[in-house]
Enzyme design. Sequence first.
Site, mmCIF file in Angstrom:
data_model
loop_
_atom_site.group_PDB
_atom_site.id
_atom_site.type_symbol
_atom_site.label_atom_id
_atom_site.label_comp_id
_atom_site.label_asym_id
_atom_site.label_seq_id
_atom_site.Cartn_x
_atom_site.Cartn_y
_atom_site.Cartn_z
ATOM 1 N N ASN A 89 -36.891 -11.096 67.448
ATOM 2 C CA ASN A 89 -36.229 -10.913 68.732
ATOM 3 C C ASN A 89 -34.725 -11.104 68.539
ATOM 4 O O ASN A 89 -34.297 -12.019 67.836
ATOM 5 C CB ASN A 89 -36.746 -11.930 69.748
ATOM 6 C CG ASN A 89 -38.239 -11.790 69.994
ATOM 7 O OD1 ASN A 89 -38.771 -10.692 70.045
ATOM 8 N ND2 ASN A 89 -38.912 -12.910 70.127
ATOM 9 N N VAL A 106 -34.262 -18.994 70.854
ATOM 10 C CA VAL A 106 -33.578 -19.922 69.954
ATOM 11 C C VAL A 106 -32.600 -19.094 69.133
ATOM 12 O O VAL A 106 -33.003 -18.135 68.471
ATOM 13 C CB VAL A 106 -34.560 -20.681 69.034
ATOM 14 C CG1 VAL A 106 -33.806 -21.586 68.076
ATOM 15 C CG2 VAL A 106 -35.556 -21.490 69.858
ATOM 16 N N HIS A 161 -41.165 -13.980 63.550
ATOM 17 C CA HIS A 161 -42.483 -14.403 64.007
ATOM 18 C C HIS A 161 -43.518 -13.708 63.125
ATOM 19 O O HIS A 161 -43.428 -12.497 62.895
ATOM 20 C CB HIS A 161 -42.736 -13.963 65.456
ATOM 21 C CG HIS A 161 -41.828 -14.592 66.460
ATOM 22 N ND1 HIS A 161 -42.205 -15.656 67.231
ATOM 23 C CD2 HIS A 161 -40.556 -14.298 66.821
ATOM 24 C CE1 HIS A 161 -41.215 -15.993 68.037
ATOM 25 N NE2 HIS A 161 -40.193 -15.171 67.801
ATOM 26 N N HIS A 180 -35.002 -15.794 63.207
ATOM 27 C CA HIS A 180 -36.363 -16.159 62.825
ATOM 28 C C HIS A 180 -37.289 -14.961 62.926
ATOM 29 O O HIS A 180 -37.087 -14.059 63.740
ATOM 30 C CB HIS A 180 -36.899 -17.326 63.662
ATOM 31 C CG HIS A 180 -36.844 -17.145 65.147
ATOM 32 N ND1 HIS A 180 -35.663 -17.210 65.870
ATOM 33 C CD2 HIS A 180 -37.824 -16.920 66.045
ATOM 34 C CE1 HIS A 180 -35.941 -17.036 67.155
ATOM 35 N NE2 HIS A 180 -37.242 -16.847 67.282
ATOM 36 N N ASP A 195 -45.540 -22.203 65.322
ATOM 37 C CA ASP A 195 -44.890 -22.160 66.628
ATOM 38 C C ASP A 195 -45.588 -23.145 67.560
ATOM 39 O O ASP A 195 -46.818 -23.228 67.573
ATOM 40 C CB ASP A 195 -44.968 -20.731 67.194
ATOM 41 C CG ASP A 195 -44.038 -20.499 68.363
ATOM 42 O OD1 ASP A 195 -44.080 -21.280 69.336
ATOM 43 O OD2 ASP A 195 -43.271 -19.532 68.309
#
Length: 111
Positions: A84, A93, A99, A97, A28
């Site tokens: 998220n 975004v 994290h 994805h 990230d």
Amino acid sequence: MTIFLKIINREIPADIVYEDDLCLAFRDVTPQAPVHVLLIPKKPIVSLRQLAPDDAELCGHLLLMVPKVADILGLDGGYRTVVNTGADGGQSVYHLHIHILGGRPLAWPPG
């Protein structure tokens, strides 16, 4: 086209730590922990809300790759995973994805 698709297509650079035919993991650019990597499917899925039944195998693959990526990163003491979903969930975004955060003890609750 999202920034993640541009990373997948190598249109913009990223610090890639893992890649296979279905997914890509990269550091990230605004890390929230000493180790902060994003694991993304190469298939453009907006978020968990847009998953379809035919995405089950891909989702399983992503989850199986989390510990593999964590091992590559040396996160032997543990790590946190976060997905998220939507604006209220903190998604910035709109490409699914995961994290992977670690490198220090992580407090709870997160926010």
